[in-house]
Motif scaffolding. Structure first.
Motif, PDB file in Angstrom:
ATOM      1  N   TRP A 153     -74.723-129.499 -47.127  1.00 39.63           N
ATOM      2  CA  TRP A 153     -75.902-128.854 -47.705  1.00 39.63           C
ATOM      3  C   TRP A 153     -76.671-129.796 -48.632  1.00 39.63           C
ATOM      4  O   TRP A 153     -77.890-129.683 -48.769  1.00 39.63           O
ATOM      5  CB  TRP A 153     -75.496-127.586 -48.443  1.00 39.63           C
ATOM      6  CG  TRP A 153     -75.248-126.437 -47.516  1.00 39.63           C
ATOM      7  CD1 TRP A 153     -75.746-126.279 -46.259  1.00 39.63           C
ATOM      8  CD2 TRP A 153     -74.423-125.289 -47.758  1.00 39.63           C
ATOM      9  NE1 TRP A 153     -75.292-125.112 -45.698  1.00 39.63           N
ATOM     10  CE2 TRP A 153     -74.485-124.479 -46.593  1.00 39.63           C
ATOM     11  CE3 TRP A 153     -73.649-124.867 -48.830  1.00 39.63           C
ATOM     12  CZ2 TRP A 153     -73.794-123.271 -46.492  1.00 39.63           C
ATOM     13  CZ3 TRP A 153     -72.959-123.665 -48.734  1.00 39.63           C
ATOM     14  CH2 TRP A 153     -73.033-122.875 -47.575  1.00 39.63           C
TER      15      TRP A 153
ATOM     16  N   SER B 221     -78.836-131.672 -46.363  1.00 40.45           N
ATOM     17  CA  SER B 221     -79.919-130.791 -45.940  1.00 40.45           C
ATOM     18  C   SER B 221     -80.980-130.693 -47.029  1.00 40.45           C
ATOM     19  O   SER B 221     -82.191-130.747 -46.747  1.00 40.45           O
ATOM     20  CB  SER B 221     -79.374-129.403 -45.604  1.00 40.45           C
ATOM     21  OG  SER B 221     -80.412-128.525 -45.231  1.00 40.45           O
ATOM     22  N   THR B 222     -80.552-130.566 -48.283  1.00 47.00           N
ATOM     23  CA  THR B 222     -81.482-130.475 -49.407  1.00 47.00           C
ATOM     24  C   THR B 222     -82.274-131.759 -49.565  1.00 47.00           C
ATOM     25  O   THR B 222     -83.483-131.733 -49.844  1.00 47.00           O
ATOM     26  CB  THR B 222     -80.710-130.182 -50.712  1.00 47.00           C
ATOM     27  OG1 THR B 222     -79.976-128.961 -50.560  1.00 47.00           O
ATOM     28  CG2 THR B 222     -81.665-130.058 -51.893  1.00 47.00           C
ATOM     29  N   TRP B 223     -81.627-132.903 -49.352  1.00 50.76           N
ATOM     30  CA  TRP B 223     -82.324-134.196 -49.447  1.00 50.76           C
ATOM     31  C   TRP B 223     -83.437-134.277 -48.412  1.00 50.76           C
ATOM     32  O   TRP B 223     -84.566-134.680 -48.726  1.00 50.76           O
ATOM     33  CB  TRP B 223     -81.318-135.332 -49.244  1.00 50.76           C
ATOM     34  CG  TRP B 223     -81.844-136.685 -49.593  1.00 50.76           C
ATOM     35  CD1 TRP B 223     -81.816-137.295 -50.814  1.00 50.76           C
ATOM     36  CD2 TRP B 223     -82.485-137.613 -48.693  1.00 50.76           C
ATOM     37  NE1 TRP B 223     -82.396-138.538 -50.739  1.00 50.76           N
ATOM     38  CE2 TRP B 223     -82.817-138.764 -49.458  1.00 50.76           C
ATOM     39  CE3 TRP B 223     -82.812-137.581 -47.351  1.00 50.76           C
ATOM     40  CZ2 TRP B 223     -83.449-139.873 -48.902  1.00 50.76           C
ATOM     41  CZ3 TRP B 223     -83.448-138.680 -46.776  1.00 50.76           C
ATOM     42  CH2 TRP B 223     -83.753-139.817 -47.553  1.00 50.76           C
TER      43      TRP B 223
ATOM     44  N   CYS C 206     -83.059-131.355 -41.412  1.00 48.28           N
ATOM     45  CA  CYS C 206     -82.760-130.471 -42.539  1.00 48.28           C
ATOM     46  C   CYS C 206     -82.197-129.148 -42.027  1.00 48.28           C
ATOM     47  O   CYS C 206     -81.179-128.655 -42.539  1.00 48.28           O
ATOM     48  CB  CYS C 206     -84.035-130.223 -43.356  1.00 48.28           C
ATOM     49  SG  CYS C 206     -83.881-128.909 -44.576  1.00 48.28           S
TER      50      CYS C 206
END
Length: 218
Positions: free
Chosen positions: A119, A122-124, A157
């Motif tokens: 996650w 994914s946030t990056w 993402c």
């Protein structure tokens, strides 16, 4: 601040980003050595899946970070910092975020926490997606490499978010009552394969773009 002075300062700022990159790598290799004690009494065992997962996770994340830095270096050659500190602040934030991501790559052996690493990735990429969407919404303009980079970051993402969610629901939540080590290892390997192939694709795409630009100039 005078424009001339601002320009001189902005020219030097990429060196600070490179420093973040260097510190991240040094700390990462130190933690890797602490995990396996390679300089004192090596305890890495190819027959132990957790050892293999941690090493592969670290190397895959390292590859991702190196390709991110290469992309940054190319962008700085094309479009140096100019006019304000906005891009520098964003680059500082995204390269600082690579530090915990590399640290969390060691969670590949943890059934309870690996989803946090996925996650975080994914946030990056979500932050990168917002970076490309922002000027369209507020300034009605595009950033360099807008279309392909925006689509790439947005898709990966979503992929990482789904992989993290799958790990959370199938492994983390069930581990105390229904541990499934085979499924855990499979999900970790699928996730790491996704990170590697996305990073490789980005690297090859960047190389192709640069070669085409060089050929066009000649």
């Amino acid at each position: 601040m005078e424009t001339n002075t601002l320009s001189k300062v902005l020219v030097r700022l990429p060196n600070l980003i490179t420093l973040f990159f260097s510190l991240t790598l040094v700390t990462g290799f130190r933690l890797l050595n602490d995990r396996f004690h390679w300089n004192t009494s090596p305890n890495f065992d190819f027959t132990v899946w957790n050892d293999v997962l941690v090493l592969v996770s670290f190397l895959t994340t390292l590859f991702f970070i190196v390709t991110a830095w290469l992309g940054f270096s190319v962008l700085m050659e094309r479009v140096p910092y100019q006019g304000s500190f906005n891009r520098f602040i964003f680059d500082t934030a995204r390269f600082s975020a690579l530090f915990p991501i590399l640290m969390w790559s060691f969670l590949a052996e943890s059934p309870h926490h690996f989803q946090l690493y996925v996650w975080a990735l994914s946030t990056w990429h979500f932050a990168m997606t917002i970076w490309y969407v922002w000027p369209i919404v507020f300034n009605h303009s595009n950033r360099t490499g807008h279309s392909s980079d925006l689509n790439s970051h947005a898709i990966i993402c979503a992929v990482y978010f789904v992989l993290g969610l799958a790990y959370y629901l199938l492994i983390k939540k069930r581990w105390e009552t229904e541990p499934n080590d085979t499924l855990r290892i499979a999900l970790v390997l699928v996730t790491l394969a996704s990170i590697f192939f996305w990073s490789l694709n980005r690297l090859l795409g960047l190389q192709k773009r640069l070669v085409n630009e060089a050929a066009h100039k000649e």
